[in-house]
Design a protein around this motif. Structure first.
Motif, PDB file in Angstrom:
ATOM      1  N   GLN A  25       0.825  -1.211   0.000  1.00 20.50           N
ATOM      2  CA  GLN A  25       0.000   0.000   0.000  1.00 20.50           C
ATOM      3  C   GLN A  25       0.861   1.264   0.000  1.00 20.50           C
ATOM      4  O   GLN A  25       0.502   2.267  -0.623  1.00 20.50           O
ATOM      5  CB  GLN A  25      -0.919  -0.012   1.220  1.00 20.50           C
ATOM      6  N   LEU A  26       2.000   1.219   0.685  1.00 20.98           N
ATOM      7  CA  LEU A  26       2.892   2.378   0.704  1.00 20.98           C
ATOM      8  C   LEU A  26       3.513   2.637  -0.664  1.00 20.98           C
ATOM      9  O   LEU A  26       3.652   3.788  -1.091  1.00 20.98           O
ATOM     10  CB  LEU A  26       3.989   2.183   1.750  1.00 20.98           C
ATOM     11  N   VAL A  27       3.906   1.563  -1.345  1.00 20.72           N
ATOM     12  CA  VAL A  27       4.481   1.714  -2.686  1.00 20.72           C
ATOM     13  C   VAL A  27       3.437   2.281  -3.640  1.00 20.72           C
ATOM     14  O   VAL A  27       3.739   3.138  -4.487  1.00 20.72           O
ATOM     15  CB  VAL A  27       5.026   0.363  -3.203  1.00 20.72           C
ATOM     16  N   LYS A  28       2.192   1.842  -3.499  1.00 24.47           N
ATOM     17  CA  LYS A  28       1.115   2.405  -4.318  1.00 24.47           C
ATOM     18  C   LYS A  28       0.913   3.883  -3.997  1.00 24.47           C
ATOM     19  O   LYS A  28       0.697   4.704  -4.889  1.00 24.47           O
ATOM     20  CB  LYS A  28      -0.185   1.633  -4.080  1.00 24.47           C
ATOM     21  N   ALA A  29       0.993   4.225  -2.705  1.00 27.74           N
ATOM     22  CA  ALA A  29       0.833   5.616  -2.297  1.00 27.74           C
ATOM     23  C   ALA A  29       1.935   6.490  -2.876  1.00 27.74           C
ATOM     24  O   ALA A  29       1.705   7.647  -3.242  1.00 27.74           O
ATOM     25  CB  ALA A  29       0.825   5.713  -0.774  1.00 27.74           C
ATOM     26  N   ALA A  30       3.145   5.932  -2.964  1.00 29.75           N
ATOM     27  CA  ALA A  30       4.277   6.696  -3.502  1.00 29.75           C
ATOM     28  C   ALA A  30       4.062   7.086  -4.953  1.00 29.75           C
ATOM     29  O   ALA A  30       4.615   8.081  -5.432  1.00 29.75           O
ATOM     30  CB  ALA A  30       5.562   5.879  -3.371  1.00 29.75           C
ATOM     31  N   LYS A  31       3.231   6.319  -5.666  1.00 31.98           N
ATOM     32  CA  LYS A  31       3.023   6.545  -7.095  1.00 31.98           C
ATOM     33  C   LYS A  31       1.818   7.429  -7.397  1.00 31.98           C
ATOM     34  O   LYS A  31       1.556   7.755  -8.551  1.00 31.98           O
ATOM     35  CB  LYS A  31       2.859   5.200  -7.805  1.00 31.98           C
ATOM     36  N   ARG A  32       1.084   7.824  -6.354  1.00 33.33           N
ATOM     37  CA  ARG A  32      -0.076   8.682  -6.585  1.00 33.33           C
ATOM     38  C   ARG A  32       0.358  10.118  -6.887  1.00 33.33           C
ATOM     39  O   ARG A  32       1.306  10.629  -6.288  1.00 33.33           O
ATOM     40  CB  ARG A  32      -0.978   8.696  -5.351  1.00 33.33           C
ATOM     41  N   PRO A  33      -0.345  10.792  -7.788  1.00 32.89           N
ATOM     42  CA  PRO A  33      -0.025  12.204  -8.068  1.00 32.89           C
ATOM     43  C   PRO A  33      -0.089  13.078  -6.822  1.00 32.89           C
ATOM     44  O   PRO A  33       0.614  14.064  -6.717  1.00 32.89           O
ATOM     45  CB  PRO A  33      -1.109  12.613  -9.086  1.00 32.89           C
TER      46      PRO A  33
END
Length: 307
Positions: free
Chosen positions: A117-125
């Motif tokens: 979930q953190l890696v996904k968060a890192a990729k959010r605009p």
């Protein structure tokens, strides 16, 4: 024969090297705090005891204990009897332990599920800073993802993670060998190496993620994790251990909100590896080989109950 001035300077370097850099910074900060709020050095036992009385309701017992260690070291280094060893100060410390000395705060662990979930968060605009351009955002995404995945999979301390250099990593078909030059349990720099396997999921593979960051940043030597400016330029200076905590907290806030983010710190990655490994049935011996803990007791402090 070296001159007396040269020998004195070298002695100063040797004495400074007797403490880890993190300890030197912490002690220097503690001495500054004492001077700001209590005043003079050398200090009398009564002055130190009154300082303890003033700050014991505010600071954690561990913080006060470290400040006493800093004051003790300062006086002994000056050839002065330490007021910390006096009866009045020792009684004050024991009193603080009895009244305020509860269990040390434990940060929340980042498990493998959390890491995704953190890696996904890192990729959010929404992770992009207001004044960043697209190049800066893309560069920061790669750096932060690599930092999270490597920090977790290698169970690294913050200081170990930011000290890694390109030459410390060796990749082959088995995975990646990470050489740790110096650590809390290896203060004399004999060096320790651990092995990380290739990840089964490409998006969460620490080796591929680190390789992507290094290639994008065009790094051939020196520190791996570095600053990134608003234009996407990768700096020469490495990140600080505190930077790891700030990155973790920023991404945790995006993933779970500001209130939840307060439960995390840079230690959450290492605690997450330990917790996840225990839950997967990994042996204590195998875990301690990765984490390099000296005892089962110290390893146990990093294992969290199910959230």
């Amino acid at each position: 024969m070296k001159s007396m001035a040269t020998r004195r300077q070298h002695l100063k370097v040797l004495r400074s090297a007797s403490l880890a850099e993190a300890s030197q910074r912490a002690y220097a900060s503690d001495i500054r705090h004492y001077r700001m709020h209590q005043g003079r050095l050398p200090a009398t036992p009564t002055q130190v005891a009154l300082y303890i009385a003033q700050w014991s309701p505010v600071h954690a017992f561990a913080t006060l204990t470290r400040r006493m260690a800093a004051l003790d070291r300062w006086h002994r280094s000056q050839g002065i009897a330490s007021p910390v060893k006096s009866i009045i100060v020792q009684e004050a410390i024991r009193g603080v332990r009895r009244i305020y000395g509860g269990p040390q705060r434990q940060v929340r662990a980042i498990t493998a599920k959390d890491l995704s979930q953190l890696v996904k968060a890192a990729k959010r605009p929404s992770t992009f800073r207001k004044n960043d351009n697209q190049a800066s955002s893309s560069t920061r995404i790669l750096r932060d993802s690599a930092l999270l995945l490597l920090g977790f999979s290698a169970a690294l301390r913050r200081s170990e993670l930011v000290a890694l250099q390109i030459s410390d990593l060796k990749v082959d078909k088995r995975g990646m060998t990470v050489h740790i030059r110096r650590s809390k349990t290896d203060p004399y720099g004999r060096g320790q190496s651990i092995q990380i396997p290739w990840g089964t999921r490409v998006a969460l593979c620490p080796i591929r993620s680190v390789q992507a960051w290094i290639e994008h940043a065009d790094l051939s030597s020196g520190l791996i994790f570095r600053s990134v400016d608003r234009y996407g330029n990768v700096g020469t200076a490495g990140l600080s251990p505190q930077s790891v905590a700030l990155i973790v907290k920023r991404l945790a806030a995006l993933a779970w909100g500001e209130k939840a983010a307060a439960e995390f710190s840079g230690h959450s990655l290492r605690a997450g590896f330990c917790t996840d490994a225990v839950q997967r049935g990994m042996s204590i011996f195998a875990i301690s080989q990765m984490t390099r803990h000296r005892s089962v007791e110290s390893l146990g402090r990093y294992v969290r109950a199910e959230p």
